[in-house]
Design a protein around this motif. Structure first.
Motif, PDB file in Angstrom:
ATOM      1  N   ILE A 134       0.837  -1.197   0.000  1.00 59.74           N
ATOM      2  CA  ILE A 134       0.000   0.000   0.000  1.00 59.74           C
ATOM      3  C   ILE A 134       0.876   1.252   0.000  1.00 59.74           C
ATOM      4  O   ILE A 134       1.829   1.356   0.780  1.00 59.74           O
ATOM      5  CB  ILE A 134      -0.935   0.000   1.228  1.00 59.74           C
ATOM      6  N   ALA A 135       0.542   2.187  -0.872  1.00 57.52           N
ATOM      7  CA  ALA A 135       1.301   3.437  -0.977  1.00 57.52           C
ATOM      8  C   ALA A 135       0.369   4.624  -0.802  1.00 57.52           C
ATOM      9  O   ALA A 135      -0.573   4.809  -1.581  1.00 57.52           O
ATOM     10  CB  ALA A 135       2.010   3.517  -2.328  1.00 57.52           C
ATOM     11  N   GLN A 136       0.630   5.424   0.217  1.00 48.68           N
ATOM     12  CA  GLN A 136      -0.103   6.657   0.479  1.00 48.68           C
ATOM     13  C   GLN A 136       0.900   7.745   0.834  1.00 48.68           C
ATOM     14  O   GLN A 136       1.696   7.575   1.760  1.00 48.68           O
ATOM     15  CB  GLN A 136      -1.085   6.476   1.639  1.00 48.68           C
ATOM     16  N   ASN A 137       0.877   8.831   0.093  1.00 52.61           N
ATOM     17  CA  ASN A 137       1.784   9.959   0.360  1.00 52.61           C
ATOM     18  C   ASN A 137       3.242   9.507   0.501  1.00 52.61           C
ATOM     19  O   ASN A 137       3.935   9.842   1.461  1.00 52.61           O
ATOM     20  CB  ASN A 137       1.339  10.707   1.619  1.00 52.61           C
ATOM     21  N   VAL A 138       3.686   8.752  -0.457  1.00 58.95           N
ATOM     22  CA  VAL A 138       5.044   8.202  -0.445  1.00 58.95           C
ATOM     23  C   VAL A 138       6.033   9.265  -0.926  1.00 58.95           C
ATOM     24  O   VAL A 138       5.746  10.020  -1.865  1.00 58.95           O
ATOM     25  CB  VAL A 138       5.101   6.956  -1.354  1.00 58.95           C
ATOM     26  N   LEU A 144      10.554   3.606  -4.813  1.00 64.44           N
ATOM     27  CA  LEU A 144      10.858   2.334  -5.477  1.00 64.44           C
ATOM     28  C   LEU A 144      10.765   1.144  -4.525  1.00 64.44           C
ATOM     29  O   LEU A 144      10.641  -0.004  -4.981  1.00 64.44           O
ATOM     30  CB  LEU A 144      12.236   2.384  -6.142  1.00 64.44           C
ATOM     31  N   ASP A 145      10.789   1.384  -3.221  1.00 60.63           N
ATOM     32  CA  ASP A 145      10.613   0.309  -2.246  1.00 60.63           C
ATOM     33  C   ASP A 145       9.205  -0.274  -2.305  1.00 60.63           C
ATOM     34  O   ASP A 145       8.957  -1.348  -1.743  1.00 60.63           O
ATOM     35  CB  ASP A 145      10.879   0.808  -0.825  1.00 60.63           C
ATOM     36  N   TYR A 146       8.288   0.434  -2.971  1.00 61.12           N
ATOM     37  CA  TYR A 146       6.897   0.001  -3.058  1.00 61.12           C
ATOM     38  C   TYR A 146       6.612  -0.783  -4.337  1.00 61.12           C
ATOM     39  O   TYR A 146       5.470  -1.158  -4.589  1.00 61.12           O
ATOM     40  CB  TYR A 146       5.973   1.217  -2.969  1.00 61.12           C
ATOM     41  N   VAL A 147       7.628  -1.027  -5.137  1.00 64.31           N
ATOM     42  CA  VAL A 147       7.474  -1.711  -6.426  1.00 64.31           C
ATOM     43  C   VAL A 147       7.835  -3.185  -6.283  1.00 64.31           C
ATOM     44  O   VAL A 147       8.887  -3.524  -5.728  1.00 64.31           O
ATOM     45  CB  VAL A 147       8.367  -1.054  -7.498  1.00 64.31           C
ATOM     46  N   ALA A 148       6.959  -4.068  -6.774  1.00 59.23           N
ATOM     47  CA  ALA A 148       7.271  -5.495  -6.820  1.00 59.23           C
ATOM     48  C   ALA A 148       8.163  -5.813  -8.014  1.00 59.23           C
ATOM     49  O   ALA A 148       9.098  -6.608  -7.912  1.00 59.23           O
ATOM     50  CB  ALA A 148       5.988  -6.315  -6.889  1.00 59.23           C
ATOM     51  N   GLY A 149       7.868  -5.199  -9.174  1.00 57.79           N
ATOM     52  CA  GLY A 149       8.659  -5.477 -10.363  1.00 57.79           C
ATOM     53  C   GLY A 149       8.157  -4.708 -11.570  1.00 57.79           C
ATOM     54  O   GLY A 149       7.204  -3.917 -11.477  1.00 57.79           O
ATOM     55  N   TYR A 150       8.785  -4.980 -12.716  1.00 56.53           N
ATOM     56  CA  TYR A 150       8.573  -4.220 -13.941  1.00 56.53           C
ATOM     57  C   TYR A 150       8.249  -5.152 -15.103  1.00 56.53           C
ATOM     58  O   TYR A 150       8.662  -6.311 -15.135  1.00 56.53           O
ATOM     59  CB  TYR A 150       9.829  -3.400 -14.266  1.00 56.53           C
ATOM     60  N   CYS A 151       7.529  -4.607 -16.100  1.00 54.07           N
ATOM     61  CA  CYS A 151       7.135  -5.420 -17.251  1.00 54.07           C
ATOM     62  C   CYS A 151       6.939  -4.537 -18.477  1.00 54.07           C
ATOM     63  O   CYS A 151       6.800  -3.320 -18.378  1.00 54.07           O
ATOM     64  CB  CYS A 151       5.856  -6.188 -16.955  1.00 54.07           C
ATOM     65  N   LEU A 152       6.928  -5.174 -19.634  1.00 53.59           N
ATOM     66  CA  LEU A 152       6.521  -4.505 -20.868  1.00 53.59           C
ATOM     67  C   LEU A 152       5.009  -4.319 -20.878  1.00 53.59           C
ATOM     68  O   LEU A 152       4.270  -5.144 -20.323  1.00 53.59           O
ATOM     69  CB  LEU A 152       6.908  -5.350 -22.083  1.00 53.59           C
ATOM     70  N   LEU A 191      15.949  -5.873 -11.426  1.00 54.35           N
ATOM     71  CA  LEU A 191      15.966  -4.641 -12.211  1.00 54.35           C
ATOM     72  C   LEU A 191      15.926  -3.490 -11.206  1.00 54.35           C
ATOM     73  O   LEU A 191      14.862  -3.079 -10.751  1.00 54.35           O
ATOM     74  CB  LEU A 191      14.776  -4.580 -13.166  1.00 54.35           C
ATOM     75  N   THR A 192      17.089  -3.001 -10.868  1.00 52.19           N
ATOM     76  CA  THR A 192      17.188  -2.017  -9.779  1.00 52.19           C
ATOM     77  C   THR A 192      16.975  -0.587 -10.246  1.00 52.19           C
ATOM     78  O   THR A 192      16.656   0.285  -9.429  1.00 52.19           O
ATOM     79  CB  THR A 192      18.557  -2.119  -9.088  1.00 52.19           C
ATOM     80  N   ASP A 193      17.132  -0.327 -11.557  1.00 50.45           N
ATOM     81  CA  ASP A 193      17.007   1.036 -12.072  1.00 50.45           C
ATOM     82  C   ASP A 193      16.018   1.064 -13.231  1.00 50.45           C
ATOM     83  O   ASP A 193      16.378   0.766 -14.374  1.00 50.45           O
ATOM     84  CB  ASP A 193      18.364   1.563 -12.523  1.00 50.45           C
ATOM     85  N   PRO A 194      14.763   1.424 -12.974  1.00 46.94           N
ATOM     86  CA  PRO A 194      13.774   1.440 -14.055  1.00 46.94           C
ATOM     87  C   PRO A 194      14.017   2.531 -15.091  1.00 46.94           C
ATOM     88  O   PRO A 194      13.386   2.512 -16.150  1.00 46.94           O
ATOM     89  CB  PRO A 194      12.457   1.686 -13.315  1.00 46.94           C
ATOM     90  N   GLN A 195      14.923   3.453 -14.801  1.00 49.33           N
ATOM     91  CA  GLN A 195      15.243   4.503 -15.784  1.00 49.33           C
ATOM     92  C   GLN A 195      16.430   4.102 -16.664  1.00 49.33           C
ATOM     93  O   GLN A 195      17.026   4.933 -17.313  1.00 49.33           O
ATOM     94  CB  GLN A 195      15.526   5.819 -15.080  1.00 49.33           C
ATOM     95  N   ASN A 196      16.719   2.800 -16.689  1.00 47.10           N
ATOM     96  CA  ASN A 196      17.814   2.290 -17.518  1.00 47.10           C
ATOM     97  C   ASN A 196      17.350   1.076 -18.310  1.00 47.10           C
ATOM     98  O   ASN A 196      17.941   0.000 -18.255  1.00 47.10           O
ATOM     99  CB  ASN A 196      19.021   1.942 -16.647  1.00 47.10           C
ATOM    100  N   VAL A 197      16.245   1.258 -19.038  1.00 49.87           N
ATOM    101  CA  VAL A 197      15.652   0.177 -19.834  1.00 49.87           C
ATOM    102  C   VAL A 197      15.539   0.629 -21.281  1.00 49.87           C
ATOM    103  O   VAL A 197      14.996   1.698 -21.571  1.00 49.87           O
ATOM    104  CB  VAL A 197      14.261  -0.212 -19.301  1.00 49.87           C
ATOM    105  N   GLN A 198      16.054  -0.173 -22.190  1.00 50.85           N
ATOM    106  CA  GLN A 198      15.912   0.063 -23.625  1.00 50.85           C
ATOM    107  C   GLN A 198      14.789  -0.823 -24.139  1.00 50.85           C
ATOM    108  O   GLN A 198      14.712  -2.004 -23.783  1.00 50.85           O
ATOM    109  CB  GLN A 198      17.217  -0.274 -24.357  1.00 50.85           C
ATOM    110  N   ALA A 221       9.809   6.708  -9.808  1.00 56.34           N
ATOM    111  CA  ALA A 221       9.736   7.192  -8.424  1.00 56.34           C
ATOM    112  C   ALA A 221       8.865   8.440  -8.316  1.00 56.34           C
ATOM    113  O   ALA A 221       8.054   8.575  -7.384  1.00 56.34           O
ATOM    114  CB  ALA A 221      11.140   7.472  -7.886  1.00 56.34           C
ATOM    115  N   LYS A 222       9.004   9.354  -9.265  1.00 56.12           N
ATOM    116  CA  LYS A 222       8.199  10.571  -9.260  1.00 56.12           C
ATOM    117  C   LYS A 222       6.725  10.249  -9.449  1.00 56.12           C
ATOM    118  O   LYS A 222       5.847  10.849  -8.789  1.00 56.12           O
ATOM    119  CB  LYS A 222       8.689  11.518 -10.363  1.00 56.12           C
TER     120      LYS A 222
END
Length: 278
Positions: A134-138, A144-152, A191-198, A221-222
Motif C-alpha cells: 500500500i502506498a499513500q503519500n510516499v 521504489l521500495d513500493y514496487v514489486a517489479g517491472y514489465c513490458l 531490475l534495480t534502475d527502471p530509468q535504464n531500460v531500452q 519514483a516521481k
C-alpha cells in the motif's frame, strides 16, 4: 526473478523463469502471483527456492498476465517529450494520469481485438510496474521500495474514442485486450534502475518506436510519489508510464492497426510480446 503465469485464460498457474530461460511450475507451493504474494518479504523467500526441483513448463503454453488480482490499472500520458510534440501538445508540468479498465488486461501474446468499425486503433510501447504494498503519500526517495517489479506493456488505444467522443482518455483505452502486459514481471531486486531500460516496438517487422526510459519526463519514483498523494495504490496495482514517440496517430498521414497486423514489443531486460490484430 522473473515471475510468469501460464495456462489457458482463467486457468493460469504461477511460474518462475529460471536462469537457463526455463519456466518452472511453482503452483505446488504458491497459489498464484496475487497481491499477497508480491510483498517484499514473500518475494525474498521465493528467491531462495531451488527452482530445479519444480516441473518444467512446456514452451507451447499460453502466457497470461504475470500478476493476477489487479484492482487498479493506472496510466500516465505524455511522459516523453517527443511524443507530446508529435501529439501537438505542450509538455506537462505534472504527470497526466488516467485509468484503464482492468478488463482490458491481457496476456503478452494474446490477440488484440479491434473494436467494431474501428479505423483508428493505435499502438503504445510502455514500461509497466506493479505495486508490492500500500502506498499513500510516499516520498520520491522511498518510492521504489513500493514496487514489486517491472514489465513490458502495450497501451493499445482507439484514437477516435479517446479524442473525439467527448470523454476521458480511458474511453479509447479500455476495450477488452487493450492492455497486454508481460511476458513476465522482473522483480525489483533484478531490475534495480527502471530509468535504464531500452525497448522497442515493431509493426509487421517495421520499427516504429525505439526508446530508453531515461528519456521519461517523470521517473517511476516521481510517478509513485505524485499519484500516491491523491489515491491509494494497492498491492498488485499495474501502472504504465507513458509511450515514446512513434505512435501511428503521430504520423503524417496517420497510420493505424488493421486486421492481420503483428505488433512486437522487445526489451533485453523485459522480454518480448507479440500480438496479432484480429
Amino acid at each position: 526473478m522473473k515471475l510468469i503465469r501460464f495456462g489457458t485464460q482463467g486457468n493460469e498457474k504461477p511460474g518462475i523463469l529460471d536462469n537457463k530461460g526455463i519456466i518452472r511450475d511453482v503452483s505446488s507451493l504458491i497459489p498464484d502471483w496475487s497481491p499477497e504474494w508480491l510483498s517484499n518479504e514473500k518475494l525474498a523467500l521465493v528467491k531462495q527456492l531451488d527452482l530445479d526441483i519444480f516441473p518444467i513448463v512446456d514452451t507451447a503454453q499460453r502466457l497470461g498476465t504475470p500478476v493476477t488480482g489487479v484492482r487498479q490499472f493506472i496510466a500516465i500520458g505524455l511522459n516523453y517529450g517527443e511524443h507530446a510534440r508529435e501529439a501537438g501538445l505542450e509538455l506537462p508540468a505534472e504527470p497526466v494520469v488516467f485509468l484503464k479498465a482492468i478488463t482490458s488486461l491481457s496476456g503478452p501474446n494474446d490477440n488484440v481485438v479491434l473494436p467494431p468499425n474501428s479505423t483508428a486503433t493505435d499502438w503504445e510501447l510502455e514500461l509497466g510496474f506493479v505495486m508490492s504494498k500500500i502506498a499513500q503519500n510516499v516520498s520520491e526517495a522511498d518510492a521504489l521500495d513500493y514496487v514489486a517489479g517491472y514489465c513490458l506493456a502495450n497501451d493499445v488505444s482507439e484514437r477516435h474514442w479517446q479524442l473525439q467522443r467527448n470523454g476521458q482518455w480511458g474511453k479509447g483505452k479500455s476495450f477488452d485486450t487493450f492492455g497486454p502486459i508481460g511476458p513476465w514481471l522482473v522483480t525489483r531486486d533484478e531490475l534495480t534502475d527502471p530509468q535504464n531500460v531500452q525497448f522497442s516496438l515493431k509493426v509487421n517487422d517495421e520499427l516504429m518506436q525505439s526508446a530508453h526510459t531515461s528519456d521519461m519526463i517523470f521517473s517511476v519514483a516521481k510517478i509513485i510519489a505524485y499519484v500516491s498523494q491523491f489515491m491509494t495504490l494497492l498491492p498488485g496495482d499495474v501502472v504504465i508510464t507513458g509511450t515514446p514517440a512513434g505512435v501511428g496517430g503521430g504520423m503524417k498521414p496517420a497510420r493505424f492497426l488493421k486486421k492481420g497486423d503483428v505488433v512486437t514489443l522487445d526489451s533485453n531486460l523485459l522480454g518480448q510480446q507479440k500480438q496479432v490484430i484480429v
